[in-house]
Write a protein that holds these residues in place. Structure first.
Motif, PDB file in Angstrom:
ATOM      1  N   THR A   1       0.836  -1.196   0.000  1.00 32.30           N
ATOM      2  CA  THR A   1       0.000   0.000   0.000  1.00 32.30           C
ATOM      3  C   THR A   1       0.875   1.250   0.000  1.00 32.30           C
ATOM      4  O   THR A   1       1.822   1.340   0.774  1.00 32.30           O
ATOM      5  N   GLY A   2       0.563   2.161  -0.892  1.00 30.15           N
ATOM      6  CA  GLY A   2       1.254   3.452  -0.905  1.00 30.15           C
ATOM      7  C   GLY A   2       2.637   3.409  -1.517  1.00 30.15           C
ATOM      8  O   GLY A   2       3.369   4.393  -1.443  1.00 30.15           O
ATOM      9  N   ARG A   3       3.013   2.294  -2.127  1.00 27.45           N
ATOM     10  CA  ARG A   3       4.353   2.242  -2.716  1.00 27.45           C
ATOM     11  C   ARG A   3       4.262   1.891  -4.199  1.00 27.45           C
ATOM     12  O   ARG A   3       3.674   0.881  -4.577  1.00 27.45           O
ATOM     13  N   VAL A   4       4.892   2.727  -5.028  1.00 27.55           N
ATOM     14  CA  VAL A   4       4.847   2.509  -6.475  1.00 27.55           C
ATOM     15  C   VAL A   4       6.254   2.605  -7.049  1.00 27.55           C
ATOM     16  O   VAL A   4       7.015   3.500  -6.681  1.00 27.55           O
ATOM     17  N   ASN A   5       6.586   1.683  -7.945  1.00 28.56           N
ATOM     18  CA  ASN A   5       7.872   1.742  -8.635  1.00 28.56           C
ATOM     19  C   ASN A   5       7.824   2.746  -9.778  1.00 28.56           C
ATOM     20  O   ASN A   5       7.270   2.470 -10.838  1.00 28.56           O
ATOM     21  N   GLY A   6       8.393   3.929  -9.529  1.00 25.40           N
ATOM     22  CA  GLY A   6       8.491   4.928 -10.594  1.00 25.40           C
ATOM     23  C   GLY A   6       9.772   4.712 -11.370  1.00 25.40           C
ATOM     24  O   GLY A   6      10.594   3.875 -11.015  1.00 25.40           O
ATOM     25  N   LEU A   7       9.921   5.467 -12.436  1.00 23.76           N
ATOM     26  CA  LEU A   7      11.129   5.353 -13.266  1.00 23.76           C
ATOM     27  C   LEU A   7      11.633   6.744 -13.598  1.00 23.76           C
ATOM     28  O   LEU A   7      10.858   7.658 -13.843  1.00 23.76           O
ATOM     29  N   ALA A   8      12.946   6.904 -13.568  1.00 28.46           N
ATOM     30  CA  ALA A   8      13.506   8.219 -13.876  1.00 28.46           C
ATOM     31  C   ALA A   8      14.703   8.054 -14.796  1.00 28.46           C
ATOM     32  O   ALA A   8      15.213   6.954 -14.989  1.00 28.46           O
ATOM     33  N   VAL A   9      15.137   9.155 -15.369  1.00 32.60           N
ATOM     34  CA  VAL A   9      16.306   9.132 -16.248  1.00 32.60           C
ATOM     35  C   VAL A   9      17.475   9.790 -15.529  1.00 32.60           C
ATOM     36  O   VAL A   9      17.320  10.801 -14.870  1.00 32.60           O
ATOM     37  N   MET A  10      18.616   9.166 -15.660  1.00 36.88           N
ATOM     38  CA  MET A  10      19.835   9.735 -15.107  1.00 36.88           C
ATOM     39  C   MET A  10      20.712  10.106 -16.277  1.00 36.88           C
ATOM     40  O   MET A  10      20.925   9.307 -17.173  1.00 36.88           O
ATOM     41  N   GLY A  11      21.248  11.322 -16.242  1.00 34.10           N
ATOM     42  CA  GLY A  11      22.063  11.760 -17.373  1.00 34.10           C
ATOM     43  C   GLY A  11      21.182  11.778 -18.607  1.00 34.10           C
ATOM     44  O   GLY A  11      20.013  12.131 -18.518  1.00 34.10           O
ATOM     45  N   GLU A  12      21.722  11.367 -19.743  1.00 36.30           N
ATOM     46  CA  GLU A  12      20.900  11.413 -20.946  1.00 36.30           C
ATOM     47  C   GLU A  12      20.457  10.036 -21.380  1.00 36.30           C
ATOM     48  O   GLU A  12      19.495   9.874 -22.093  1.00 36.30           O
ATOM     49  N   ASP A  13      21.191   9.035 -20.945  1.00 35.60           N
ATOM     50  CA  ASP A  13      20.959   7.761 -21.589  1.00 35.60           C
ATOM     51  C   ASP A  13      20.899   6.597 -20.617  1.00 35.60           C
ATOM     52  O   ASP A  13      21.315   5.511 -20.939  1.00 35.60           O
ATOM     53  N   SER A  14      20.443   6.858 -19.404  1.00 33.79           N
ATOM     54  CA  SER A  14      20.282   5.708 -18.537  1.00 33.79           C
ATOM     55  C   SER A  14      19.100   5.915 -17.603  1.00 33.79           C
ATOM     56  O   SER A  14      18.806   7.038 -17.185  1.00 33.79           O
ATOM     57  N   GLY A  15      18.413   4.826 -17.349  1.00 35.27           N
ATOM     58  CA  GLY A  15      17.233   4.915 -16.501  1.00 35.27           C
ATOM     59  C   GLY A  15      17.510   4.298 -15.144  1.00 35.27           C
ATOM     60  O   GLY A  15      18.403   3.470 -14.999  1.00 35.27           O
ATOM     61  N   ILE A  16      16.753   4.726 -14.131  1.00 38.35           N
ATOM     62  CA  ILE A  16      16.787   4.024 -12.849  1.00 38.35           C
ATOM     63  C   ILE A  16      15.370   3.881 -12.326  1.00 38.35           C
ATOM     64  O   ILE A  16      14.492   4.667 -12.660  1.00 38.35           O
ATOM     65  N   MET A  17      15.176   2.853 -11.508  1.00 43.83           N
ATOM     66  CA  MET A  17      13.878   2.688 -10.883  1.00 43.83           C
ATOM     67  C   MET A  17      13.873   3.521  -9.622  1.00 43.83           C
ATOM     68  O   MET A  17      14.839   3.521  -8.866  1.00 43.83           O
ATOM     69  N   LEU A  18      12.801   4.257  -9.428  1.00 39.04           N
ATOM     70  CA  LEU A  18      12.752   5.221  -8.343  1.00 39.04           C
ATOM     71  C   LEU A  18      11.420   5.090  -7.605  1.00 39.04           C
ATOM     72  O   LEU A  18      10.441   5.703  -7.982  1.00 39.04           O
ATOM     73  N   PRO A  19      11.380   4.242  -6.555  1.00 38.18           N
ATOM     74  CA  PRO A  19      10.118   4.014  -5.877  1.00 38.18           C
ATOM     75  C   PRO A  19       9.606   5.275  -5.168  1.00 38.18           C
ATOM     76  O   PRO A  19      10.396   6.074  -4.667  1.00 38.18           O
ATOM     77  N   VAL A  20       8.303   5.414  -5.169  1.00 33.51           N
ATOM     78  CA  VAL A  20       7.655   6.540  -4.482  1.00 33.51           C
ATOM     79  C   VAL A  20       6.758   5.954  -3.386  1.00 33.51           C
ATOM     80  O   VAL A  20       6.029   4.999  -3.625  1.00 33.51           O
ATOM     81  N   MET A  21       6.825   6.528  -2.194  1.00 33.16           N
ATOM     82  CA  MET A  21       5.972   6.069  -1.093  1.00 33.16           C
ATOM     83  C   MET A  21       5.065   7.214  -0.675  1.00 33.16           C
ATOM     84  O   MET A  21       5.510   8.353  -0.575  1.00 33.16           O
ATOM     85  N   ALA A  22       3.818   6.882  -0.405  1.00 28.17           N
ATOM     86  CA  ALA A  22       2.891   7.911   0.069  1.00 28.17           C
ATOM     87  C   ALA A  22       2.237   7.433   1.354  1.00 28.17           C
ATOM     88  O   ALA A  22       1.992   6.239   1.550  1.00 28.17           O
ATOM     89  N   GLU A  23       1.973   8.378   2.220  1.00 28.07           N
ATOM     90  CA  GLU A  23       1.327   8.046   3.478  1.00 28.07           C
ATOM     91  C   GLU A  23       0.363   9.178   3.804  1.00 28.07           C
ATOM     92  O   GLU A  23       0.637  10.342   3.511  1.00 28.07           O
ATOM     93  N   VAL A  24      -0.773   8.819   4.415  1.00 28.57           N
ATOM     94  CA  VAL A  24      -1.757   9.853   4.738  1.00 28.57           C
ATOM     95  C   VAL A  24      -1.928   9.893   6.253  1.00 28.57           C
ATOM     96  O   VAL A  24      -2.120   8.859   6.898  1.00 28.57           O
ATOM     97  N   THR A  25      -1.837  11.076   6.826  1.00 25.85           N
ATOM     98  CA  THR A  25      -1.993  11.217   8.269  1.00 25.85           C
ATOM     99  C   THR A  25      -2.965  12.339   8.570  1.00 25.85           C
ATOM    100  O   THR A  25      -3.106  13.268   7.767  1.00 25.85           O
ATOM    101  N   PRO A  26      -3.674  12.254   9.717  1.00 24.32           N
ATOM    102  CA  PRO A  26      -4.562  13.347  10.108  1.00 24.32           C
ATOM    103  C   PRO A  26      -3.740  14.625  10.278  1.00 24.32           C
ATOM    104  O   PRO A  26      -2.608  14.577  10.760  1.00 24.32           O
ATOM    105  N   SER A  27      -4.311  15.731   9.890  1.00 26.40           N
ATOM    106  CA  SER A  27      -3.563  16.971   9.931  1.00 26.40           C
ATOM    107  C   SER A  27      -3.882  17.782  11.173  1.00 26.40           C
ATOM    108  O   SER A  27      -5.008  17.733  11.682  1.00 26.40           O
TER     109      SER A  27
END
Ligand code: ADP
Length: 638
Positions: free
Chosen positions: A438-464
């Motif tokens: 829950t709340g975790r997704v494997n994103g993808l990003a580019v490093m430099g011009e010609d290489s990719g990396i997997m960049l996980p994103v985590m989200a969490e929701v809390t009462p404010s």
């Protein structure tokens, strides 16, 4: 005919050309491909720039070339010098000025004459010296004879002879200073000069006068002999090429401008504290064609007057980064391989399959369907590394295997970093490539011009505590923050719960210090937040990239090929990409079986694929469709 169509001296099978990687070329190896003699005929693509160069050569106009590195700017500049008339070349001589030793005289003569003049002067000096020493020995003989026979004094004789000897030696120095300094010598040039003044310091660009440590007392070098030509003088009647023009200091740019304007430029010592600074020659001709090059921001940073000078008296051209992938073009790329082999001189020839592999790489590097990359310096690098590998194995021909191995070796620094990074993260199990979370997704990003990396994103929701906020942590850069802003609009509309009372935390899991291209992470962020809000798991064997409009449309992003490969390397089996990027996918064969590519055009499709549990998922997807759908209609009407 301006030579824009290049003939290839090999058989072409038009029937198969369309689908054939070598464009129907029937060859065994690069040996069967003829390399054109003129450099201008070797240029691949850049039709426009090439036409401009040929026109500018005829009209003697300056040219400004803007474009990516390694696309042929200096090659074209050099090609231009080959097109200029050789008959006009000149030699330049600097002479001692008897009236003012610090203001040497300058004479220009037709090419080849300079050497003759200097020779004649040397010959004359030689004769003069012979005469002098003949005279000297006669006098010494007479004096010695007198001292020994008449005065009968050996000591006096030797002393007198010594004085006479020194007097002659010292006196003859003056006559050497009459030999002119051949400043520019074009005697053996086969074409008009090409001078590359990229990154040149003032002396190398504008000429210099060397320091003389003695300066007087008979040991000094005459000032005209210390004069050195700058690139602007050597380029006379030819081409002066300056890449990264904006990095030239402003003072040099100003002087360059003067040289262009006046067609001549005096040489003086560049270092203020040197004795050379006292010397200034008569003007030396600088009648060159200037080719200034750089990338787009080079143009903005260059001296505006210099730019308008070039613009007003010349042309500006933009270099292409890619070209249409046609059979004719592919044949030219085959010839490119032959050219690079010929240029290097030590590489074995490439067999047909090896050439095909290079052409495949040109396709892949274009990053655009139906195109080939024109960043040919880098592709030439691949050719050389492949050839070196073959050579180290004593192979007679470069084969596909050599090229494949070279591809692994000639990875850019960023690619090597990214691969290393993926490996390290696997060790630390930061990478998750199966199950649901829950709340975790494997994103993808580019490093430099010609290489990719997997960049996980985590989200969490809390009462404010106060009003709800979107809080982003991790090494998040401005762009990524913007992505968060964009998706928060959709999320606010979407959620049943009062989002104004909640804080949404978003974390990019450790990026290893690299830049994140944030916009392409926006579907990742949206998916993570929705998963957290609704407490529904996300498939971890899935990776995704895509930008998001406020209407929920998935928009195209850059670097999809590299991103997909990164996902595959990290162990993911499915990758979501924007539908609009479908045609940019050019992954290597080895990855094709590893990942399934899923093109999407709307965020609801993303959720449909990514989320766990049919019932909950369906309701979420429906809801999202209804919200973003109506938003879509509104925008559609306006
Ligand atoms: P730039 O000046 O644009 O940085 P160069 O002209 O120095 O690039 O290119 C470097 C090398 O790459 C050239 O010497 C040539 O071997 C190859 N190359 C680059 N562009 C082309 C092109 N358009 N056609 C053929 N070869 C090219």
């Amino acid at each position: 005919d301006l030579g824009s169509d290049v003939e290839i001296d090999a058989e072409i099978d038009e029937e198969i050309a369309e689908d054939h990687l070598l464009g129907g070329l029937l060859i065994d190896s690069t040996d069967d491909i003829e390399v054109p003699e003129r450099l201008v005929d070797q240029v691949i693509g850049q039709e426009h720039a090439r036409d401009v160069v040929m026109k500018a050569a005829k009209q003697r106009r300056h040219v400004m070339m803007i474009g990516s590195p390694g696309t042929g700017k200096s090659m074209l500049a050099k090609a231009m010098s080959e097109l200029l008339p050789k008959e006009e070349l000149q030699d330049v001589l600097v002479y001692h000025n008897p009236d003012d030793g610090n203001n040497p005289k300058v004479r220009t003569v037709p090419a080849g004459k300079g050497e003759q003049i200097v020779e004649a002067h040397k010959e004359e000096a030689r004769k003069r010296n012979q005469m002098r020493s003949f005279l000297m020995w006669i006098i010494i003989a007479v004096v010695l004879g007198y001292a020994l026979l008449v005065a009968n004094n050996v000591l006096l004789g030797i002393l007198a002879a010594g004085i006479i000897y020194l007097a002659f030696r010292y006196g003859s120095r003056g006559s050497d200073s009459m030999i002119p300094n051949l400043l520019v010598n074009n005697a053996d040039e086969k074409s008009a000069p090409f001078e590359d003044a990229t990154g040149a310091h003032a002396g190398a660009l504008l000429g210099d006068v060397r320091h003389d440590p003695f300066q007087s007392g008979g040991m000094e070098t005459p000032s005209h002999d210390r004069v050195e030509a700058g690139a602007i003088h050597k380029a006379n009647k030819g081409v002066l090429f300056v890449d990264e023009i904006n990095t030239l200091d402003i003072r040099s740019q100003q002087k360059l401008m003067t040289a262009i304007q006046e067609g001549e430029f005096s040489i003086t010592g560049q270092s203020e504290r040197s004795s050379g600074a006292m010397v200034q020659t008569e003007p030396v001709p600088t009648d060159f064609i200037m080719i200034a090059a750089g990338n787009l921001d080079a143009m903005e940073n260059m001296h505006p007057a210099l730019r308008s000078r070039i613009k007003g008296y010349g042309y500006e051209v933009y270099m292409d980064d890619t070209i249409d992938d046609t059979p004719e073009m592919r044949r030219k790329y085959a010839r490119f391989v032959a050219q690079e082999v010929a240029k290097d001189g030590r590489l074995p020839s490439f067999d047909g399959e090896a050439i095909e592999e290079v052409i495949l790489e040109a396709r892949r590097r274009a990053g655009r369907k139906g195109h080939l990359t024109l960043e040919l310096r880098n592709l030439g690098g691949l050719v050389r590394v492949s050839g070196d590998i073959a050579r180290s194995q004593d192979a007679d021909l470069v084969t596909r295997e050599h090229v494949l191995e070279a591809k692994g070796r000639s990875r850019s620094i960023e690619q090597q970093l990214a691969d290393d990074y993926i490996e390290r993260r696997k060790d630390y199990e930061l990478q998750v490539a199966d199950g649901y979370q829950t709340g975790r997704v494997n994103g993808l990003a580019v490093m430099g011009e010609d290489s990719g990396i997997m960049l996980p994103v985590m989200a969490e929701v809390t009462p404010s505590q106060g009003p709800g906020q979107v809080i982003a942590t991790g090494q998040l850069q401005e762009m990524a923050e913007e992505a968060v802003q964009n998706v928060s609009a959709i999320i606010k509309k979407f959620s049943d719960e009062d989002i104004t009372e909640k804080d949404i935390h978003i974390q990019f899991v450790q990026t290893g210090g690299s830049g994140v291209d944030g916009d392409s992470a926006s579907i990742t962020v949206a998916t993570a937040v929705i998963s957290a809000l609704e407490d529904v798991g996300v498939d971890q064997s899935l990776a995704m990239t895509g930008s998001l409009s406020v209407r929920g449309d998935v928009l195209p992003v850059g670097g999809v090929t590299h991103k997909i490969e990164a996902a595959a390397k990290s162990g993911c089996t499915r990758v979501i990409i924007p539908k609009a990027n479908e045609q940019d996918v050019m992954i290597e064969d080895e990855y094709k079986e590893m990942v399934e590519i899923i093109p999407v055009s709307h965020i609801s499709e993303v959720l449909d694929i990514a989320l766990e549990g049919e019932a909950e998922k369906d309701s979420l997807v429906d809801r999202l469709k209804s919200i973003t759908g109506s938003a879509l209609e509104k925008t559609g009407e306006s």
